[in-house]
Design a protein around this motif. Structure first.
Motif, PDB file in Angstrom:
ATOM      1  N   GLY A 176       0.821  -1.206   0.000  1.00 12.38           N
ATOM      2  CA  GLY A 176       0.000   0.000   0.000  1.00 12.38           C
ATOM      3  C   GLY A 176       0.852   1.252   0.000  1.00 12.38           C
ATOM      4  O   GLY A 176       2.019   1.215  -0.412  1.00 12.38           O
ATOM      5  N   ILE A 177       0.293   2.356   0.451  1.00 16.05           N
ATOM      6  CA  ILE A 177       1.001   3.637   0.526  1.00 16.05           C
ATOM      7  C   ILE A 177       1.366   3.904   1.984  1.00 16.05           C
ATOM      8  O   ILE A 177       0.495   3.922   2.852  1.00 16.05           O
ATOM      9  CB  ILE A 177       0.141   4.797  -0.015  1.00 16.05           C
ATOM     10  N   PHE A 178       2.664   4.128   2.233  1.00 15.71           N
ATOM     11  CA  PHE A 178       3.111   4.343   3.607  1.00 15.71           C
ATOM     12  C   PHE A 178       2.982   5.807   4.012  1.00 15.71           C
ATOM     13  O   PHE A 178       3.334   6.712   3.258  1.00 15.71           O
ATOM     14  CB  PHE A 178       4.570   3.921   3.769  1.00 15.71           C
ATOM     15  N   HIS A 179       2.475   6.016   5.233  1.00 15.85           N
ATOM     16  CA  HIS A 179       2.376   7.353   5.812  1.00 15.85           C
ATOM     17  C   HIS A 179       3.040   7.326   7.187  1.00 15.85           C
ATOM     18  O   HIS A 179       2.753   6.454   8.008  1.00 15.85           O
ATOM     19  CB  HIS A 179       0.911   7.783   5.935  1.00 15.85           C
ATOM     20  N   GLN A 180       3.940   8.256   7.419  1.00 18.77           N
ATOM     21  CA  GLN A 180       4.678   8.248   8.672  1.00 18.77           C
ATOM     22  C   GLN A 180       4.001   9.078   9.753  1.00 18.77           C
ATOM     23  O   GLN A 180       3.350  10.087   9.476  1.00 18.77           O
ATOM     24  CB  GLN A 180       6.110   8.736   8.449  1.00 18.77           C
ATOM     25  N   ILE A 181       4.183   8.619  10.985  1.00 16.75           N
ATOM     26  CA  ILE A 181       3.731   9.362  12.167  1.00 16.75           C
ATOM     27  C   ILE A 181       4.957   9.884  12.912  1.00 16.75           C
ATOM     28  O   ILE A 181       4.999  11.036  13.323  1.00 16.75           O
ATOM     29  CB  ILE A 181       2.882   8.455  13.087  1.00 16.75           C
ATOM     30  N   LYS A 182       5.939   9.029  13.066  1.00 14.70           N
ATOM     31  CA  LYS A 182       7.194   9.406  13.701  1.00 14.70           C
ATOM     32  C   LYS A 182       8.213   9.802  12.647  1.00 14.70           C
ATOM     33  O   LYS A 182       8.070   9.461  11.467  1.00 14.70           O
ATOM     34  CB  LYS A 182       7.725   8.248  14.548  1.00 14.70           C
ATOM     35  N   LYS A 216      -6.527   1.397   6.918  1.00 14.51           N
ATOM     36  CA  LYS A 216      -5.268   1.782   7.538  1.00 14.51           C
ATOM     37  C   LYS A 216      -4.699   0.619   8.339  1.00 14.51           C
ATOM     38  O   LYS A 216      -5.340   0.136   9.272  1.00 14.51           O
ATOM     39  CB  LYS A 216      -5.471   2.994   8.451  1.00 14.51           C
ATOM     40  N   VAL A 217      -3.498   0.187   7.959  1.00 13.34           N
ATOM     41  CA  VAL A 217      -2.823  -0.895   8.662  1.00 13.34           C
ATOM     42  C   VAL A 217      -1.680  -0.285   9.462  1.00 13.34           C
ATOM     43  O   VAL A 217      -0.752   0.290   8.885  1.00 13.34           O
ATOM     44  CB  VAL A 217      -2.269  -1.955   7.686  1.00 13.34           C
ATOM     45  N   PRO A 218      -1.710  -0.358  10.792  1.00 12.09           N
ATOM     46  CA  PRO A 218      -0.657   0.268  11.594  1.00 12.09           C
ATOM     47  C   PRO A 218       0.691  -0.421  11.422  1.00 12.09           C
ATOM     48  O   PRO A 218       0.766  -1.633  11.226  1.00 12.09           O
ATOM     49  CB  PRO A 218      -1.177   0.116  13.032  1.00 12.09           C
ATOM     50  N   VAL A 219       1.743   0.372  11.507  1.00 15.16           N
ATOM     51  CA  VAL A 219       3.114  -0.134  11.465  1.00 15.16           C
ATOM     52  C   VAL A 219       3.733   0.154  12.826  1.00 15.16           C
ATOM     53  O   VAL A 219       3.800   1.315  13.250  1.00 15.16           O
ATOM     54  CB  VAL A 219       3.939   0.545  10.351  1.00 15.16           C
ATOM     55  N   ARG A 220       4.178  -0.898  13.525  1.00 15.26           N
ATOM     56  CA  ARG A 220       4.675  -0.742  14.890  1.00 15.26           C
ATOM     57  C   ARG A 220       6.114  -1.235  15.027  1.00 15.26           C
ATOM     58  O   ARG A 220       6.576  -2.062  14.242  1.00 15.26           O
ATOM     59  CB  ARG A 220       3.774  -1.509  15.867  1.00 15.26           C
ATOM     60  N   THR A 221       6.784  -0.722  16.038  1.00 15.97           N
ATOM     61  CA  THR A 221       8.150  -1.147  16.316  1.00 15.97           C
ATOM     62  C   THR A 221       8.134  -2.428  17.144  1.00 15.97           C
ATOM     63  O   THR A 221       7.166  -2.728  17.852  1.00 15.97           O
ATOM     64  CB  THR A 221       8.915  -0.084  17.122  1.00 15.97           C
ATOM     65  N   GLU A 222       9.221  -3.172  17.064  1.00 13.16           N
ATOM     66  CA  GLU A 222       9.372  -4.375  17.882  1.00 13.16           C
ATOM     67  C   GLU A 222      10.181  -4.087  19.134  1.00 13.16           C
ATOM     68  O   GLU A 222       9.990  -4.719  20.167  1.00 13.16           O
ATOM     69  CB  GLU A 222      10.046  -5.484  17.060  1.00 13.16           C
ATOM     70  N   GLU A 233       7.670   9.751   3.075  1.00 21.71           N
ATOM     71  CA  GLU A 233       6.217   9.877   3.212  1.00 21.71           C
ATOM     72  C   GLU A 233       5.541   9.670   1.856  1.00 21.71           C
ATOM     73  O   GLU A 233       5.963  10.194   0.826  1.00 21.71           O
ATOM     74  CB  GLU A 233       5.865  11.263   3.752  1.00 21.71           C
ATOM     75  N   GLY A 234       4.477   8.853   1.847  1.00 20.55           N
ATOM     76  CA  GLY A 234       3.723   8.620   0.621  1.00 20.55           C
ATOM     77  C   GLY A 234       4.342   7.608  -0.316  1.00 20.55           C
ATOM     78  O   GLY A 234       3.893   7.480  -1.464  1.00 20.55           O
ATOM     79  N   PHE A 235       5.343   6.860   0.162  1.00 19.27           N
ATOM     80  CA  PHE A 235       6.038   5.901  -0.708  1.00 19.27           C
ATOM     81  C   PHE A 235       5.182   4.642  -0.889  1.00 19.27           C
ATOM     82  O   PHE A 235       4.686   4.070   0.080  1.00 19.27           O
ATOM     83  CB  PHE A 235       7.383   5.521  -0.096  1.00 19.27           C
ATOM     84  N   PRO A 236       5.003   4.176  -2.143  1.00 21.49           N
ATOM     85  CA  PRO A 236       4.261   2.932  -2.379  1.00 21.49           C
ATOM     86  C   PRO A 236       5.137   1.725  -2.039  1.00 21.49           C
ATOM     87  O   PRO A 236       6.271   1.631  -2.518  1.00 21.49           O
ATOM     88  CB  PRO A 236       3.940   2.992  -3.869  1.00 21.49           C
ATOM     89  N   VAL A 237       4.635   0.830  -1.228  1.00 16.95           N
ATOM     90  CA  VAL A 237       5.435  -0.310  -0.776  1.00 16.95           C
ATOM     91  C   VAL A 237       4.733  -1.623  -1.080  1.00 16.95           C
ATOM     92  O   VAL A 237       3.511  -1.690  -1.193  1.00 16.95           O
ATOM     93  CB  VAL A 237       5.734  -0.224   0.732  1.00 16.95           C
ATOM     94  N   THR A 238       5.544  -2.662  -1.192  1.00 13.34           N
ATOM     95  CA  THR A 238       5.024  -4.016  -1.301  1.00 13.34           C
ATOM     96  C   THR A 238       5.077  -4.661   0.075  1.00 13.34           C
ATOM     97  O   THR A 238       5.716  -4.139   0.990  1.00 13.34           O
ATOM     98  CB  THR A 238       5.857  -4.839  -2.292  1.00 13.34           C
TER      99      THR A 238
END
Length: 285
Positions: A176-182, A216-222, A233-238
């Protein structure tokens, strides 16, 4: 002096470009249309997006043609050209060509493209595909110059920093398209959301007519640590695409705008080869 050509402007290649510029060599960087560097604050490839990019006092400027790049490239002032396939090399042959794409495979660099060809990392055979290969894997062999053979194959496991390896790197859970929060330099806690992916998938309760709704699929740290790098920001990712890198060391926030020790080590080996080549050419003249 002909400019040195460096294919790729990510953070590791930037270490080499920076060292060459500081040593008096003009450099032209060849990049793709949409670079995916994670450590964006220390990557000259950001000039693709921002027209200029400054790393530790050296500013790289985007050119719109090879002619412009050749005219403007100078020591302390590298130029960047969007040319992922190296098409400009069909009509102009440099003395020195460095492949710093770090794609873990050869994307078209050949030994006959320049009088001296150097590749960083796996995917090349020294003495065949290029003249020399530089080892890029962290550890005892980092920066080693190979005249024959290949670099250590890619293991897919990041180098260990602060006791963590694969846990440091964050990958896309879905396409999808990545959007950053941090942002780079921020402290993040384990499990914290650093961004989200807009998937555009059709939801079960979509309106009549089959219209799709963004999800919206959250991206979290481990792990907890400093966000060392995060994709544009806004980069299309696989799915499984590398999105970010967390450094568990609290003091690493001060390193976010500095070229890494790894990149500097590799740059030193490249400079050794370039200087040796220059000396041989002087003797031949």
């Amino acid at each position: 002096m002909k400019p040195v050509i460096v294919r790729g402007g990510g953070d590791v290649a930037t270490g080499t470009i920076h060292r060459l510029c500081r040593s008096g060599y003009p450099v032209i960087v060849l990049e793709c249309e949409r670079p995916s560097a994670i450590r964006r604050r220390v990557a000259f490839c950001q000039a693709v997006y921002e027209k200029t990019m400054t790393v530790e006092g050296i500013t790289c400027t985007r050119a719109e043609s090879l002619q412009e790049a050749l005219q403007a490239a100078a020591p302390q002032h590298p130029m960047l050209l969007v040319d992922p396939r190296g098409d400009c090399l069909k009509d102009w042959k440099p003395d020195i060509l460095i492949d710093g794409i770090l794609a873990k495979k050869n994307l078209g660099t050949r030994r006959d493209m320049a009088a001296l060809t150097i590749a960083l990392g796996p995917g090349f055979e020294a003495g065949k595909d290029v003249d020399y290969v530089i080892e890029t894997k962290r550890g005892h062999y980092l920066g080693r110059i190979l005249e024959k053979g290949t670099a250590i194959p890619n293991t897919g496991v990041p180098g260990v920093i602060g006791g963590y390896g694969k846990e440091r790197v964050i990958h896309a859970p879905q396409a999808g398209i990545f959007h950053q929060i941090k942002d780079i330099g921020d402290w993040v806690d384990a499990g914290e959301e650093i961004g989200w992916i807009q998937t555009g998938e059709e939801e079960p309760c979509a309106p009549a007519g089959g219209q799709s709704a963004d999800r919206k699929v959250p991206v979290r740290t481990e792990i907890s640590g400093v966000l060392r790098g995060i994709i544009e920001e806004g980069f299309p990712v696989t799915e499984h695409f590398k999105l970010a890198d967390v450094d568990p060391r609290a003091e690493s926030a001060a390193y976010c705008d500095l070229i890494s020790d790894k990149a500097r080590c590799i740059a030193g080996s490249v400079l050794e080869l370039v200087c040796g080549f220059e000396k041989r050419m002087e003797k031949a003249d």
